[in-house]
Motif scaffolding. Structure first.
Motif, PDB file in Angstrom:
ATOM      1  N   GLN A  13       0.836  -1.198   0.000  1.00 18.46           N
ATOM      2  CA  GLN A  13       0.000   0.000   0.000  1.00 18.46           C
ATOM      3  C   GLN A  13       0.875   1.254   0.000  1.00 18.46           C
ATOM      4  OE1 GLN A  13      -2.109  -0.971   3.725  1.00 18.46           O
ATOM      5  NE2 GLN A  13      -4.006  -0.992   2.548  1.00 18.46           N
ATOM      6  N   PHE A  14       0.431   2.284  -0.698  1.00 15.26           N
ATOM      7  CA  PHE A  14       1.017   3.616  -0.568  1.00 15.26           C
ATOM      8  C   PHE A  14       0.076   4.426   0.331  1.00 15.26           C
ATOM      9  CE2 PHE A  14       4.274   4.695  -4.088  1.00 15.26           C
ATOM     10  CZ  PHE A  14       4.940   3.494  -3.853  1.00 15.26           C
ATOM     11  N   PRO A  15       0.537   4.812   1.516  1.00 12.67           N
ATOM     12  CA  PRO A  15      -0.375   5.392   2.507  1.00 12.67           C
ATOM     13  C   PRO A  15      -0.829   6.803   2.162  1.00 12.67           C
ATOM     14  CG  PRO A  15       1.878   5.457   3.307  1.00 12.67           C
ATOM     15  CD  PRO A  15       1.915   4.677   2.018  1.00 12.67           C
ATOM     16  N   ALA A  16      -1.987   7.157   2.704  1.00 16.39           N
ATOM     17  CA  ALA A  16      -2.544   8.484   2.476  1.00 16.39           C
ATOM     18  C   ALA A  16      -1.720   9.565   3.154  1.00 16.39           C
ATOM     19  CB  ALA A  16      -3.990   8.538   2.979  1.00 16.39           C
ATOM     20  N   ASP A  17      -1.223   9.269   4.357  1.00 15.67           N
ATOM     21  CA  ASP A  17      -0.471  10.267   5.127  1.00 15.67           C
ATOM     22  C   ASP A  17       0.264   9.558   6.252  1.00 15.67           C
ATOM     23  OD1 ASP A  17      -2.464   9.715   7.098  1.00 15.67           O
ATOM     24  OD2 ASP A  17      -3.722  11.310   6.278  1.00 15.67           O
TER      25      ASP A  17
ATOM     26  N   ALA B 140      -5.877  12.530  -7.570  1.00 18.35           N
ATOM     27  CA  ALA B 140      -6.813  13.511  -8.122  1.00 18.35           C
ATOM     28  C   ALA B 140      -7.772  12.905  -9.131  1.00 18.35           C
ATOM     29  CB  ALA B 140      -6.033  14.652  -8.777  1.00 18.35           C
ATOM     30  N   ASP B 141      -7.429  11.754  -9.679  1.00 23.36           N
ATOM     31  CA  ASP B 141      -8.311  11.064 -10.616  1.00 23.36           C
ATOM     32  C   ASP B 141      -9.230  10.067  -9.926  1.00 23.36           C
ATOM     33  OD1 ASP B 141      -7.210  12.456 -12.724  1.00 23.36           O
ATOM     34  OD2 ASP B 141      -5.762  10.890 -13.233  1.00 23.36           O
ATOM     35  N   GLY B 142      -9.150  10.006  -8.591  1.00 18.97           N
ATOM     36  CA  GLY B 142     -10.042   9.140  -7.829  1.00 18.97           C
ATOM     37  C   GLY B 142      -9.541   7.717  -7.638  1.00 18.97           C
ATOM     38  N   HIS B 143      -8.295   7.436  -7.978  1.00 18.30           N
ATOM     39  CA  HIS B 143      -7.742   6.092  -7.835  1.00 18.30           C
ATOM     40  C   HIS B 143      -7.036   5.933  -6.498  1.00 18.30           C
ATOM     41  CE1 HIS B 143      -7.581   6.201 -12.479  1.00 18.30           C
ATOM     42  NE2 HIS B 143      -8.657   5.535 -12.093  1.00 18.30           N
ATOM     43  N   GLN B 144      -7.268   4.804  -5.850  1.00 19.32           N
ATOM     44  CA  GLN B 144      -6.603   4.513  -4.588  1.00 19.32           C
ATOM     45  C   GLN B 144      -5.347   3.694  -4.839  1.00 19.32           C
ATOM     46  OE1 GLN B 144      -9.309   2.697  -1.742  1.00 19.32           O
ATOM     47  NE2 GLN B 144      -9.732   4.700  -0.853  1.00 19.32           N
ATOM     48  N   TYR B 145      -4.250   4.143  -4.223  1.00 22.90           N
ATOM     49  CA  TYR B 145      -2.969   3.452  -4.399  1.00 22.90           C
ATOM     50  C   TYR B 145      -2.854   2.330  -3.369  1.00 22.90           C
ATOM     51  CZ  TYR B 145      -1.709   7.439  -7.383  1.00 22.90           C
ATOM     52  OH  TYR B 145      -1.683   8.395  -8.371  1.00 22.90           O
ATOM     53  N   ASP B 146      -3.717   1.352  -3.563  1.00 23.64           N
ATOM     54  CA  ASP B 146      -3.810   0.234  -2.639  1.00 23.64           C
ATOM     55  C   ASP B 146      -3.005  -0.948  -3.183  1.00 23.64           C
ATOM     56  OD1 ASP B 146      -4.581  -1.241  -0.450  1.00 23.64           O
ATOM     57  OD2 ASP B 146      -6.740  -1.119  -0.843  1.00 23.64           O
ATOM     58  N   PHE B 147      -2.835  -1.962  -2.361  1.00 24.21           N
ATOM     59  CA  PHE B 147      -2.208  -3.200  -2.796  1.00 24.21           C
ATOM     60  C   PHE B 147      -2.910  -3.736  -4.048  1.00 24.21           C
ATOM     61  CE2 PHE B 147      -2.412  -7.878  -2.736  1.00 24.21           C
ATOM     62  CZ  PHE B 147      -1.065  -8.185  -2.857  1.00 24.21           C
ATOM     63  N   ALA B 148      -2.110  -4.163  -5.025  1.00 29.85           N
ATOM     64  CA  ALA B 148      -2.573  -4.738  -6.290  1.00 29.85           C
ATOM     65  C   ALA B 148      -3.186  -3.710  -7.241  1.00 29.85           C
ATOM     66  CB  ALA B 148      -3.555  -5.890  -6.070  1.00 29.85           C
ATOM     67  N   PHE B 149      -2.926  -2.425  -7.006  1.00 28.83           N
ATOM     68  CA  PHE B 149      -3.382  -1.399  -7.947  1.00 28.83           C
ATOM     69  C   PHE B 149      -2.286  -1.126  -8.973  1.00 28.83           C
ATOM     70  CE2 PHE B 149      -3.378   3.050  -9.340  1.00 28.83           C
ATOM     71  CZ  PHE B 149      -4.613   3.108  -9.969  1.00 28.83           C
ATOM     72  N   GLY B 150      -2.698  -0.945 -10.191  1.00 31.95           N
ATOM     73  CA  GLY B 150      -1.803  -0.557 -11.264  1.00 31.95           C
ATOM     74  C   GLY B 150      -2.607  -0.257 -12.501  1.00 31.95           C
ATOM     75  N   MET B 151      -1.998   0.407 -13.469  1.00 33.01           N
ATOM     76  CA  MET B 151      -2.692   0.815 -14.689  1.00 33.01           C
ATOM     77  C   MET B 151      -1.905   0.387 -15.923  1.00 33.01           C
ATOM     78  SD  MET B 151      -3.913   4.682 -13.648  1.00 33.01           S
ATOM     79  CE  MET B 151      -5.129   4.768 -14.969  1.00 33.01           C
ATOM     80  N   ASN B 152      -2.644   0.138 -16.997  1.00 35.81           N
ATOM     81  CA  ASN B 152      -2.040  -0.017 -18.313  1.00 35.81           C
ATOM     82  C   ASN B 152      -2.632   1.052 -19.225  1.00 35.81           C
ATOM     83  OD1 ASN B 152      -4.598  -1.021 -18.972  1.00 35.81           O
ATOM     84  ND2 ASN B 152      -3.942  -3.170 -18.871  1.00 35.81           N
ATOM     85  N   TRP B 153      -2.425   0.932 -20.533  1.00 34.82           N
ATOM     86  CA  TRP B 153      -2.900   2.000 -21.426  1.00 34.82           C
ATOM     87  C   TRP B 153      -4.420   2.120 -21.424  1.00 34.82           C
ATOM     88  CZ3 TRP B 153       1.277   3.976 -20.971  1.00 34.82           C
ATOM     89  CH2 TRP B 153       2.486   3.587 -21.526  1.00 34.82           C
TER      90      TRP B 153
END
Length: 781
Positions: A730-734, A755-768
């Motif tokens: 996880q990437f923590p909020a603060d 700012a785009d509403g995505h949570q940087y939680d475990f197993a989060f990631g993006m592709n194109w």
């Protein structure tokens, strides 16, 4: 059924009988830099190949001879003219190990229990791992890089040490020659026990700590274990293990001091990047795959039970888990001596061992060795005793040996028997037994159930511990105890075929280590490990020949793990601009650029301790870039106490810490200001979770790497590859959620929402296409 390899060099001569060929290698003594055992130059070593048995490698001048029995050939390692059971390769590994253990003297058993301090090939003249050559520095001695140092000769011969930890090597070929020299040196001593050379992780792109000091050389380069975790791909991790094992064996290395399967449940821990991340199941699966890859021999290389000439013994670490360090302070230092369990989650912490390392898919079944961590697992022992894991009978015998049935090698972490001079000194790590003598600490480890002493070259305190054991338990009982350790310590050498042939062809080593295919596999893994956290308005990929601005980065003056200066304060480009120029046109100002590419690193606020004139010295470890005041920290630490401290409360509540690389945050914000509406792409090289809230809105895209080189970043930005990595933590909020989480509980923080509403939680990631939602996410999240 045992299988044996049939690999042969091109130079062979015929020989009658069931023994098909005797090969004299063309590597002369001068080329091998082989030491003399009796004051006379050594002849070439020889290989004997046979149809129905293993190839035998030996040195005629060592006194070892070849015995013939039932038409088969065997090495007479103890030179007594008869075939001992331990010399009979037809017998099971354990039977051979028991026979040899029964023959050993106390001095020889003590030597088996030693594990050398870090050895660099060739040795440094000063500093960490220093040694001499015939009394002179390497530069002054005229020695070859592959020659044995004075220290190595001494601990191999006088102390009977056979486990050598290798770090940096001048080249793979030099490593192979040095390994041959070591094996030639020990072959003529005592019972002819070969050396079991080992390595910490050495396939990472950078060497930046004591526990990966051999990385970054001429070898296939892969992401850190945390980066492997970001792939969520057990097959890829197993392939890494298979490739690394081939490279290790070509270097003469038969034990890997890895994997680090600690559950990284504490986000501030300095060794977070050596783990597979913060999820129990992911760590379990990837750890299992890693060990299977390293340990499993197949085909002609297999001897029995999956072990053989392609195997590298995995020493999984750190039992029962090094992850839950209070407030993230690391156990290499006194200030980080305590692991705490506020969530009562020891069972969760051990899952990667119990369901991974001890339940392999491959035929070797279990990891070959275990290393406990330095820490005191505070409050875990029902007896109330709080000592370092290596000294704990409850941790080693009651749990590891008896409850979970582990009968492999247990080796301490390095330096646990030495004295500790100060709370912040990088020396001995004798946590919980500071008032005992060095010999008493060795004795406590043996009584706890340990077998081997990491970082100790001296048999003296081991023999003194033996005397204590004979006095307390009697000669028969204590003799059985230490011979059980001897049996366990000999097994890795039998399982990897070292007793039959420990010698290498340096030319083959040069061709294999870091070859094109292995390098490509490592590079592909680097690409797969990078996580795209943000891609606002689908700004990426940026294809075609565009103009890019790459600002210089501030490199603050920092100290490494050993306390030595790691870098001088300076500003410099964080990436080779010639490399960037292969993708884009590099310009010198934001005004000229189509986009900016900003490289930054994880926040670095220190290790959680700084000597104070007034106060206890304990400081916050911050994951944010701006100054941090720990208003929400615990007022009273969960654990504390040391003979050198007059207090037990290690709290840092209310203290303020400054991050050394605060300018990374400023660099992103200022670059965005200068670029205006033009996109800013941020590449964050992360070693653990980071708080990105301070700069995220200034980044149009955010890519996170875990121990990769820079080129994979450029492949992704340019669209030559598509991102596929997922956050292994996880990437923590603060910092408030960091302070409130429990060190032993995984995934218990509030993740940051961008700012785009995505949570940087475990197993989060993006592709194109957007947020990744595939089988990996379904399985693990």
């Amino acid at each position: 059924m045992q299988n044996f390899p049939s690999h042969l060099p091109s130079h062979i001569s015929a020989h009658n009988g069931r023994v098909r060929r005797v090969i004299t290698l063309t590597f002369l003594a001068a080329a091998l830099s082989l030491p003399s055992l009796a004051g006379t130059p050594l002849l070439p070593y020889r290989l004997v190949q046979q149809k129905a048995g293993p190839t035998l490698g030996y040195l005629p001048t060592s006194g070892v001879r070849i015995l013939t029995k039932d038409g088969l050939r065997f090495k007479d390692l103890n030179r007594n003219g008869r075939l001992d059971r331990y010399e009979d390769w037809r017998l099971p590994f354990d039977e051979r190990a028991r026979d040899l253990a029964a023959q050993l003297t106390d001095e020889e058993i003590a030597g088996l229990m030693l594990y050398s301090a870090h050895q660099q090939i060739p040795a440094n003249a000063t500093g960490y791992g220093m040694s001499t050559y015939n009394g002179k520095s390497f530069a002054e001695s005229g020695a070859a890089p592959s020659d044995l140092s004075d220290l190595q000769k001494r601990f191999l011969k006088d102390d009977n040490l056979r486990a050598v930890l290798v770090t940096k090597v001048e080249s793979p070929e030099v490593a192979a020659r040095w390994s041959n020299n070591v094996q030639a040196y020990v072959e003529g001593l005592g019972h002819g026990i070969p050396a079991n050379n080992s390595s910490d992780p050495r396939n990472e792109t950078q060497a930046n700590a004591e526990y990966n000091l051999g990385s970054g050389g001429e070898i296939s380069l892969w992401p850190t274990p945390l980066g492997l975790g970001a792939t969520f791909d057990a097959q890829l991790v197993r392939r890494f293990g298979e490739i690394a094992a081939q490279e290790y064996r070509a270097l003469g290395i038969t034990t890997a001091l890895s994997p680090q399967i600690d559950l990284a449940s504490e986000p501030r821990w300095g060794r977070f990047n050596g783990t597979f991340g913060g999820d129990p199941q992911l760590t379990t699966d990837l750890g299992r795959a890693y060990i299977d890859g390293f340990q499993t021999s197949t085909g002609s290389k297999m001897i029995a039970d999956g072990w053989g000439y392609g195997s590298v013994v995995a020493m999984s670490k750190h039992w029962p888990s090094g992850g839950p360090e209070e407030a993230g302070r690391d156990g290499h230092f006194n200030y980080g001596k305590y692991a705490v369990y506020p969530g009562n989650s020891l069972d969760v912490q051990m899952q990667s061992f119990l369901n991974g390392a001890f339940r392999l898919d491959g035929p070797t079944k279990k990891t070959g060795a275990i290393m406990p961590y330095y820490t005191i697992s505070y409050g875990i022992d029902p007896s109330g005793k709080n000592v370092g894991n290596n000294f704990s009978h409850y941790i080693i015998t009651d749990l590891l040996r008896d409850r979970y049935g582990f009968d492999g090698v247990v080796c301490t972490d390095w330096g646990v028997t030495a004295d500790n001079k100060a709370i912040d000194s990088f020396d001995g790590k004798c946590w919980g037994v500071e008032t005992l003598t060095v010999a008493q600490r060795h004795y406590e480890i043996l009584k706890a159930g340990g077998d081997q002493f990491g970082g100790n070259n001296d048999k003296g305190p081991v023999l003194e511990a033996f005397r204590m054991g004979y006095e307390e338990f009697g000669h028969e009982a204590w003799g059985r105890r230490i011979r059980e350790s001897a049996r366990r310590l000999l097994l890795p050498m039998f399982r990897t075929g070292l007793f039959e042939n420990p010698y290498l062809d340096p030319k083959e080593t040069k061709a294999l280590v870091g070859n094109r295919d292995f390098m490509q596999a490592g590079y592909d893994a680097q690409v797969k490990s990078i996580v795209m956290l943000k891609n606002h308005a689908h700004v990426l990929p940026l294809q075609g020949r565009r103009k890019v601005y790459v600002p210089k980065r501030h490199y603050p003056a920092l100290k490494n793990l050993f306390g030595f200066p790691a870098d001088q304060d300076h500003w410099d480009y964080p990436v080779d601009l010639k490399l960037v120029g292969k993708y884009y046109d590099v310009v010198s100002t934001p005004a000229e650029a189509d986009f900016a590419l900003v490289f930054i690193q994880s926040p670095n606020s220190g290790n959680g301790y700084e000597r104070e004139a007034d106060g206890n010295g304990y400081q916050p470890i911050s994951l944010q870039y701006g100054d941090y005041t720990a208003t929400e920290a615990r007022p009273v630490s969960l654990a504390g106490g040391d003979p050198k401290e007059r207090f037990t409360n290690r709290t840092y509540k209310g203290k303020t810490v400054r991050t050394a690389n605060k300018d990374d945050m400023t660099l992103v914000i200022e670059t965005k200001r200068q670029m205006g509406q033009k996109p800013v792409i941020v590449a964050l090289a992360a070693s653990k979770p980071a708080i990105v809230a301070e700069f995220e809105r200034s980044a149009d895209a955010l890519l996170v790497s875990f121990g990769t080189s820079n080129q994979p970043i450029l492949d992704l930005v340019s669209g030559r590859a598509e991102p596929s990595g997922l956050l292994p933590c996880q990437f923590p909020a603060d910092m408030a959620t960091v302070e409130h989480q429990k060190e032993d509980v995984p995934r218990d923080m509030i993740p940051y929402q961008d700012a785009d509403g995505h949570q940087y939680d475990f197993a989060f990631g993006m592709n194109w296409k957007g947020v990744i939602s595939d089988w990996r996410v379904e399985k693990y999240k």
